[in-house]
Design a protein around this motif. Structure first.
Motif, PDB file in Angstrom:
ATOM      1  N   ASP A   1      34.392  40.667  36.961  1.00 23.33           N
ATOM      2  CA  ASP A   1      34.394  40.398  38.342  1.00 23.33           C
ATOM      3  C   ASP A   1      34.962  39.117  38.811  1.00 23.33           C
ATOM      4  N   LEU A   2      36.104  38.984  39.330  1.00 20.40           N
ATOM      5  CA  LEU A   2      36.487  37.900  39.611  1.00 20.40           C
ATOM      6  C   LEU A   2      36.412  37.236  41.006  1.00 20.40           C
ATOM      7  N   ASP A   3      36.401  38.383  41.947  1.00 22.13           N
ATOM      8  CA  ASP A   3      36.156  37.858  43.298  1.00 22.13           C
ATOM      9  C   ASP A   3      34.618  37.814  43.859  1.00 22.13           C
ATOM     10  N   CYS A   4      33.924  38.303  42.710  1.00 18.16           N
ATOM     11  CA  CYS A   4      32.343  38.030  42.906  1.00 18.16           C
ATOM     12  C   CYS A   4      31.983  38.900  44.306  1.00 18.16           C
ATOM     13  N   ARG A   5      32.394  40.353  44.352  1.00 16.38           N
ATOM     14  CA  ARG A   5      31.877  41.093  45.277  1.00 16.38           C
ATOM     15  C   ARG A   5      31.485  42.316  44.781  1.00 16.38           C
TER      16      ARG A   5
ATOM     17  N   ARG B   1      30.957  38.128  35.434  1.00 15.10           N
ATOM     18  CA  ARG B   1      31.330  37.457  36.584  1.00 15.10           C
ATOM     19  C   ARG B   1      31.611  36.223  36.389  1.00 15.10           C
ATOM     20  N   CYS B   2      32.872  35.792  37.063  1.00 13.86           N
ATOM     21  CA  CYS B   2      33.697  34.715  36.838  1.00 13.86           C
ATOM     22  C   CYS B   2      33.773  33.938  38.213  1.00 13.86           C
ATOM     23  N   TYR B   3      33.776  32.522  38.223  1.00 15.96           N
ATOM     24  CA  TYR B   3      33.877  31.929  39.393  1.00 15.96           C
ATOM     25  C   TYR B   3      34.914  31.070  39.691  1.00 15.96           C
ATOM     26  N   ASN B   4      35.681  30.814  38.488  1.00 20.41           N
ATOM     27  CA  ASN B   4      37.040  30.256  38.610  1.00 20.41           C
ATOM     28  C   ASN B   4      37.913  30.503  37.217  1.00 20.41           C
TER      29      ASN B   4
ATOM     30  N   GLU C   1      36.264  29.665  33.927  1.00 20.83           N
ATOM     31  CA  GLU C   1      35.322  30.494  33.279  1.00 20.83           C
ATOM     32  C   GLU C   1      36.204  31.722  33.001  1.00 20.83           C
TER      33      GLU C   1
ATOM     34  N   PHE D   1      41.952  33.783  41.923  1.00 22.25           N
ATOM     35  CA  PHE D   1      41.955  32.298  41.814  1.00 22.25           C
ATOM     36  C   PHE D   1      43.247  31.691  42.366  1.00 22.25           C
TER      37      PHE D   1
END
Length: 309
Positions: free
Chosen positions: A89-93, A137-140, A143, A177
């Protein structure tokens, strides 16, 4: 000398044996609509492009559910792959409650012939399926790169624990990102002797790590991407233009290294005309890569994705 040459060129397996091995190791995957039209197998990289709210994540969820469902369970046919699915999950939704609700609905639907099972599901099977679903889940971008660098060991560990390998790697969404990486100045990582961390370098490393994974693990890569239209045409106008000749004008913004890595690309968009499905949104699909001369119209509900005429 002659015998040595003959031994060197002697085939290790017949053509039939080779094809049997390939179709066993990398079989065509039974994916739900609208991904079912083309024969997709492990090793392919499929990009699902489209504007926001066009059903991209739901399509990926349904594909992941098809992957983690068993082929059969206690005499009931589910038609799944019974393999691991990794959802990055790259857009954290990502909504895990929605995913679990869709999975429960699939389990109930398979037992629809049993009146007692119309509102109940097998909790043991549900837990078994969820264990095969790996969520990250990645926030940037850092990661994300770290995740790809360590994914091989993680997948091998899960394979040893659960006894099955991975068949599906989901990236939602690959361009999450892009604008952050583009806006930030180039950063030197590890001193002046290292390469600068730029958008191009990040994507080159992403593709390299994914290529290494594909060599070791027979998996299909599904990636979503928010598309940018080159004009202000609506989705229906774009699809009408496609059927009559010209392709939709999509402004490609991902680096060329990613574009060349993708083997299949499908575009999805919400339709302005729902027809007989007034209570449900209707969506349109078009295969861009490879270029095919047909498009599909489908609706999304708790039961899954359904094609309509």
């Amino acid at each position: 000398m002659e015998s040595a040459v003959k031994d060197w060129i002697k085939a290790d397996e017949t053509a039939k044996e080779m094809l049997t091995r390939l179709f066993t190791e990398r079989p065509f995957l039974p994916l739900p609509p609208p991904l079912h039209k083309l024969p997709l197998r492990p090793g392919n990289v499929v990009e699902v492009a489209g504007p926001p709210s066009s059903g991209k994540t739901h399509i990926l969820m349904q594909a992941a559910i098809s992957c983690i469902l068993p082929k059969q369970w206690k005499g009931v046919q589910f038609g799944g792959m019974e393999r691991l699915a990794v959802f990055v999950d790259l857009d954290c939704r990502f909504d895990v409650l929605r995913f679990s609700r869709l999975l429960k609905h699939k389990l109930i639907q398979a037992n629809s012939n049993d009146m007692k099972s119309q509102t109940q599901y097998d909790k043991e099977l549900f837990a078994e399926c969820m264990r095969r679903f790996l969520y990250i889940r990645c926030y940037n971008s850092l990661e994300f790169l770290a995740t790809l660098k360590t994914m091989n060991k993680q997948l091998q560990k899960q394979k040893d624990i659960q006894g099955v390998g991975v068949h599906l790697l989901v990236l939602d969404s690959i361009g999450a990102f892009y604008w952050m990486d583009r806006a930030l100045p180039s950063l030197l990582v590890g001193g002046s002797n290292r390469k600068s961390l730029s958008l191009q370098i990040v994507m080159e490393n992403v593709v390299q790590d994914l290529q290494k994974l594909l060599l070791v693990h027979p998996l299909l890569v599904l990636a979503t991407k928010n598309s940018i239209s080159g004009d202000k045409s609506t989705a229906d106008e774009l699809m009408r233009n496609t059927s009559s000749g010209p392709r939709p004008k999509h402004r490609e913004y991902m680096p060329s290294v990613w574009q060349s890595f993708v083997t299949h690309r499908i575009h999805v968009a919400a339709s302005e005309h729902n027809g007989n499905h007034q209570r449900q949104h209707t969506y349109l699909t078009e295969w861009i890569l490879p270029s095919v001369n047909f498009s599909d119209r489908f609706v999304i509900n708790e039961d899954g994705v359904f094609l309509i005429s």
